[in-house]
Design an enzyme around this catalytic site. Structure first.
Site, PDB file in Angstrom:
ATOM      1  N   GLU A 170     -18.365  -5.466   6.378  1.00 26.61           N
ATOM      2  CA  GLU A 170     -17.605  -4.955   7.508  1.00 26.61           C
ATOM      3  C   GLU A 170     -18.233  -5.502   8.780  1.00 26.61           C
ATOM      4  O   GLU A 170     -19.439  -5.702   8.857  1.00 26.61           O
ATOM      5  CB  GLU A 170     -17.606  -3.429   7.485  1.00 26.61           C
ATOM      6  CG  GLU A 170     -16.747  -2.920   6.347  1.00 26.61           C
ATOM      7  CD  GLU A 170     -16.693  -1.411   6.251  1.00 26.61           C
ATOM      8  OE1 GLU A 170     -16.946  -0.739   7.258  1.00 26.61           O
ATOM      9  OE2 GLU A 170     -16.407  -0.921   5.153  1.00 26.61           O
ATOM     10  N   PHE A 199     -17.268 -10.278  -1.406  1.00 27.37           N
ATOM     11  CA  PHE A 199     -18.585  -9.904  -0.864  1.00 27.37           C
ATOM     12  C   PHE A 199     -18.537  -9.635   0.631  1.00 27.37           C
ATOM     13  O   PHE A 199     -19.562  -9.678   1.298  1.00 27.37           O
ATOM     14  CB  PHE A 199     -19.599 -11.015  -1.167  1.00 27.37           C
ATOM     15  CG  PHE A 199     -19.676 -11.354  -2.627  1.00 27.37           C
ATOM     16  CD1 PHE A 199     -20.403 -10.545  -3.490  1.00 27.37           C
ATOM     17  CD2 PHE A 199     -18.990 -12.446  -3.146  1.00 27.37           C
ATOM     18  CE1 PHE A 199     -20.460 -10.834  -4.852  1.00 27.37           C
ATOM     19  CE2 PHE A 199     -19.042 -12.738  -4.508  1.00 27.37           C
ATOM     20  CZ  PHE A 199     -19.775 -11.931  -5.353  1.00 27.37           C
ATOM     21  N   CYS A 218     -19.914   1.147   0.567  1.00 21.98           N
ATOM     22  CA  CYS A 218     -20.227   0.276  -0.574  1.00 21.98           C
ATOM     23  C   CYS A 218     -21.596   0.534  -1.186  1.00 21.98           C
ATOM     24  O   CYS A 218     -21.691   1.022  -2.311  1.00 21.98           O
ATOM     25  CB  CYS A 218     -20.130  -1.179  -0.168  1.00 21.98           C
ATOM     26  SG  CYS A 218     -18.444  -1.681   0.175  1.00 21.98           S
ATOM     27  N   LYS A 273     -21.237  -8.537  -8.460  1.00 27.09           N
ATOM     28  CA  LYS A 273     -21.047  -7.720  -7.264  1.00 27.09           C
ATOM     29  C   LYS A 273     -22.032  -6.544  -7.216  1.00 27.09           C
ATOM     30  O   LYS A 273     -22.690  -6.316  -6.206  1.00 27.09           O
ATOM     31  CB  LYS A 273     -19.593  -7.213  -7.231  1.00 27.09           C
ATOM     32  CG  LYS A 273     -19.265  -6.315  -6.058  1.00 27.09           C
ATOM     33  CD  LYS A 273     -19.419  -7.053  -4.743  1.00 27.09           C
ATOM     34  CE  LYS A 273     -19.422  -6.113  -3.552  1.00 27.09           C
ATOM     35  NZ  LYS A 273     -18.119  -5.697  -3.132  1.00 27.09           N
ATOM     36  N   ASP A 284       0.868  -1.185   0.000  1.00 25.23           N
ATOM     37  CA  ASP A 284       0.000   0.000   0.000  1.00 25.23           C
ATOM     38  C   ASP A 284       0.903   1.233   0.000  1.00 25.23           C
ATOM     39  O   ASP A 284       2.007   1.194   0.539  1.00 25.23           O
ATOM     40  CB  ASP A 284      -0.902  -0.007   1.250  1.00 25.23           C
ATOM     41  CG  ASP A 284      -2.109   0.901   1.097  1.00 25.23           C
ATOM     42  OD1 ASP A 284      -3.232   0.389   1.084  1.00 25.23           O
ATOM     43  OD2 ASP A 284      -1.926   2.142   0.992  1.00 25.23           O
ATOM     44  N   ARG A 322     -18.056   6.367   6.660  1.00 23.73           N
ATOM     45  CA  ARG A 322     -18.349   6.821   5.294  1.00 23.73           C
ATOM     46  C   ARG A 322     -19.861   6.781   5.057  1.00 23.73           C
ATOM     47  O   ARG A 322     -20.511   5.786   5.315  1.00 23.73           O
ATOM     48  CB  ARG A 322     -17.629   5.917   4.266  1.00 23.73           C
ATOM     49  CG  ARG A 322     -16.145   6.212   4.179  1.00 23.73           C
ATOM     50  CD  ARG A 322     -15.449   5.250   3.241  1.00 23.73           C
ATOM     51  NE  ARG A 322     -15.449   3.888   3.767  1.00 23.73           N
ATOM     52  CZ  ARG A 322     -15.035   2.832   3.078  1.00 23.73           C
ATOM     53  NH1 ARG A 322     -14.609   2.977   1.831  1.00 23.73           N
ATOM     54  NH2 ARG A 322     -15.055   1.630   3.615  1.00 23.73           N
TER      55      ARG A 322
HETATM   56  C1  UDX Z   1     -22.153  -4.467   1.908  1.00 22.67           C
HETATM   57  C2  UDX Z   1     -22.569  -5.853   1.394  1.00 22.67           C
HETATM   58  O1  UDX Z   1     -23.425  -6.483   2.340  1.00 22.67           O
HETATM   59  C3  UDX Z   1     -21.319  -6.703   1.138  1.00 22.67           C
HETATM   60  O2  UDX Z   1     -21.691  -7.963   0.613  1.00 22.67           O
HETATM   61  C4  UDX Z   1     -20.413  -5.969   0.172  1.00 22.67           C
HETATM   62  O3  UDX Z   1     -19.218  -6.696  -0.039  1.00 22.67           O
HETATM   63  C5  UDX Z   1     -20.085  -4.586   0.704  1.00 22.67           C
HETATM   64  O4  UDX Z   1     -21.275  -3.864   0.982  1.00 22.67           O
HETATM   65  P1  UDX Z   1     -21.363  -3.490   4.266  1.00 22.67           P
HETATM   66  O5  UDX Z   1     -21.290  -2.156   3.599  1.00 22.67           O
HETATM   67  O6  UDX Z   1     -20.245  -3.925   5.141  1.00 22.67           O
HETATM   68  O7  UDX Z   1     -21.536  -4.650   3.171  1.00 22.67           O
HETATM   69  O8  UDX Z   1     -22.673  -3.483   5.173  1.00 22.67           O
HETATM   70  P2  UDX Z   1     -24.097  -4.187   5.207  1.00 22.67           P
HETATM   71  O9  UDX Z   1     -24.127  -5.148   6.321  1.00 22.67           O
HETATM   72  O10 UDX Z   1     -24.501  -4.670   3.880  1.00 22.67           O
HETATM   73  O11 UDX Z   1     -25.006  -2.935   5.631  1.00 22.67           O
HETATM   74  C6  UDX Z   1     -25.107  -1.796   4.783  1.00 22.67           C
HETATM   75  C7  UDX Z   1     -26.006  -0.760   5.376  1.00 22.67           C
HETATM   76  O12 UDX Z   1     -27.351  -1.180   5.339  1.00 22.67           O
HETATM   77  C8  UDX Z   1     -25.724  -0.392   6.835  1.00 22.67           C
HETATM   78  O13 UDX Z   1     -25.781   1.016   6.963  1.00 22.67           O
HETATM   79  C9  UDX Z   1     -26.851  -1.070   7.588  1.00 22.67           C
HETATM   80  O14 UDX Z   1     -27.173  -0.381   8.778  1.00 22.67           O
HETATM   81  C10 UDX Z   1     -27.985  -0.988   6.586  1.00 22.67           C
HETATM   82  N1  UDX Z   1     -29.017  -2.034   6.765  1.00 22.67           N
HETATM   83  C11 UDX Z   1     -28.697  -3.353   6.637  1.00 22.67           C
HETATM   84  C12 UDX Z   1     -30.324  -1.670   7.024  1.00 22.67           C
HETATM   85  O15 UDX Z   1     -30.656  -0.470   7.122  1.00 22.67           O
HETATM   86  N2  UDX Z   1     -31.280  -2.639   7.164  1.00 22.67           N
HETATM   87  C13 UDX Z   1     -30.986  -3.957   7.057  1.00 22.67           C
HETATM   88  O16 UDX Z   1     -31.904  -4.778   7.193  1.00 22.67           O
HETATM   89  C14 UDX Z   1     -29.656  -4.325   6.790  1.00 22.67           C
END
Ligand code: UDX
Length: 439
Positions: free
Chosen positions: A152, A149, A264, A208, A30, A334
């Site tokens: 976090e 996929f 994401c 994706k 990096d 973010r």
């Molecule tokens: C997401 C995808 O799930 C993952 O597969 C991809 O690789 C990257 O993007 P991530 O950003 O880590 O992962 O979080 P995720 O668990 O998907 O939650 C995203 C957002 O949705 C969060 O702000 C969460 O609070 C919100 N969320 C999630 C809801 O508001 N309601 C839900 O039922 C689930």
């Protein structure tokens, strides 16, 4: 196998350590010296459950090291590109400069027979373009696309135990070689019987963005239902439970509340729309604009609800915001819905104190004008309203009776439908949530 991982953010750092855990000899590269320094010492530059232990364990084996020098990638057989693809400033499209930069830097160290594996989320068409570049500059080197996929908060688990592997492969003999190398990299995971989907580049890239668009749509669907529940007096949580029992629908990702944020989902659906526009297929994704709109409206509604419970004006009202990260078990802020709401409240005259178990430091850097507290009790001292905006376990486990002693007014707004409404109302709190009747 000797592996290099270019880009050591959430994705790359966890991937590098996980590959070492699988038995490979790995170097993570990096340009950020602080990040590399920290990782080399076994200290994680971000909050990710289980990662520090994995990092310490794999560093101790001697199979994992980190470097700021691209030359360190020389001699690796497989090179993973794990750099970020943020949204372009003022545009929906993805900024590909890091992916392009990383690939170009790799060209200097690649040998014929090496495999470059893209993991970053990119607009469809990127892999084919990069493959041509690699082939022109280093004939005999191959490119594959292998989207990641990971979520976090579950990054280690998702990397070591993915629910599927997707290989975007070139046609012909190169495709065979790439498949064999990827199977060797992921041998432990493949042997476990993990489903594997082999595709062309375009499909792998789209898997994706399609997956993230589906998840965003599911969240916005239930949040649209929440808007209707607010208009009709129905209860969105019970509604989600009831429709979720249908296997075809499923209960996961049907949690109504403040909506999605993070590095994401928001930028990926926007980049997908932008790419569809370039391809002349924008109509196919017009609905994602509405998905985005529904999502952003929840933040505005939350501010309105806070104003409502504070008697019609936010001016001078003391508001405690519990949660700043975009989701629990993360220090990532973010596009955090929680911080967005906190900032709006402050701009509209409220006195806002924000707390978070992991994200205060990051938040202070981005929003220095907000007030921060170490604990929920400190944040809620003499508060006129408490807003729970990220569903950390410590907030779900708060004892409403004890917590009620520190506030000026027992008013709680449950931005994630995560609290036990009955327990809070029994302790004398006025309870409000998005998509549910006042309690
Ligand atoms: C997401 C995808 O799930 C993952 O597969 C991809 O690789 C990257 O993007 P991530 O950003 O880590 O992962 O979080 P995720 O668990 O998907 O939650 C995203 C957002 O949705 C969060 O702000 C969460 O609070 C919100 N969320 C999630 C809801 O508001 N309601 C839900 O039922 C689930």
């Amino acid at each position: 196998m000797k592996i290099s991982v270019i880009g050591c953010g959430y994705l790359g750092a966890v991937h590098a350590a996980s590959m070492a855990e699988l038995g490979h000899e790995v170097v993570g590269v990096d340009v950020d010296e602080r990040k590399i320094d920290s990782l080399s010492k076994g200290a994680t530059p971000f909050h990710e459950p289980g990662f520090e232990e994995l990092l310490e364990r794999t560093l101790a084996t001697g199979r994992l090291r980190f470097s700021t020098d691209f030359e360190a990638a020389r001699g690796s057989k497989v090179h993973f590109v794990c750099v970020g693809t943020p949204q372009k400033r003022g545009e929906y499209a993805a900024d590909l400069r890091y992916v392009e930069g990383a690939t170009e830097s790799l060209l200097g160290v690649l040998e014929p027979g090496d495999l470059v594996v893209g993991k970053s989320t990119v607009p469809v068409g990127t892999a084919a373009r990069l493959a041509t570049l690699v082939d022109e500059k280093v004939p005999g080197a191959i490119l594959a696309w292998n989207p990641e996929f990971l979520r976090e908060g579950f990054a280690v688990q998702d990397t070591l135990h993915p629910d599927r592997l997707v290989y975007g492969l070139p046609a012909g003999e190169d495709g065979e070689v790439a498949r064999r190398l990827l199977d060797e990299v992921y041998a432990v995971i493949v042997e476990r019987g993990t489903p594997k989907v082999e595709t062309d580049y375009a499909t792998a890239e789209m898997v994706k963005t399609a997956a993230n668009s589906f998840l965003a749509t599911k969240i916005s669907f239930i949040n649209a239902m929440a808007e209707l529940c607010e208009a009709t007096g129905a209860d969105v949580k019970l509604l989600a439970d009831a429709i979720g029992y249908d296997d075809r629908i499923g209960r996961k990702f049907l949690n109504a509340g403040l909506g999605f944020g993070g590095g994401c989902l928001p930028k990926d659906i926007r980049a997908f729309m932008a790419r569809a526009g370039e391809l002349g297929a924008d109509q196919a994704l017009t609905f994602l604009r509405e998905v985005d709109n529904i999502n952003m409206r929840r933040r505005i509604r939350m501010v309105e609800l806070a104003r409502e419970v504070c008697g019609g004006s936010l001016l001078g009202k003391r508001i405690a915001v519990l949660g700043a990260a975009f989701k629990p078990d993360s220090d990532d802020i973010r596009d955090s819905p929680a911080l967005n709401v906190a900032a709006q409240l402050q701009l509209q005259g409220a006195v806002v104190r924000v707390t978070d178990p992991a994200a205060v430091e990051n938040s202070r850097r981005q929003w220095p004008q907000l007030d921060y507290a170490e604990t929920p009790e400190e944040a809620a001292e003499r508060a006129d309203a408490v807003l729970v905006l990220t569903e950390w376990r410590e907030y779900r486990d708060l004892d409403p009776a004890i917590f009620g002693k520190v506030v000026a007014q027992k008013r709680v707004l449950d931005g994630r439908n995560a609290l036990d409404r009955e327990a809070w109302t029994a302790a004398g709190w006025q309870y409000r949530a998005l998509g549910r009747r006042a309690g």
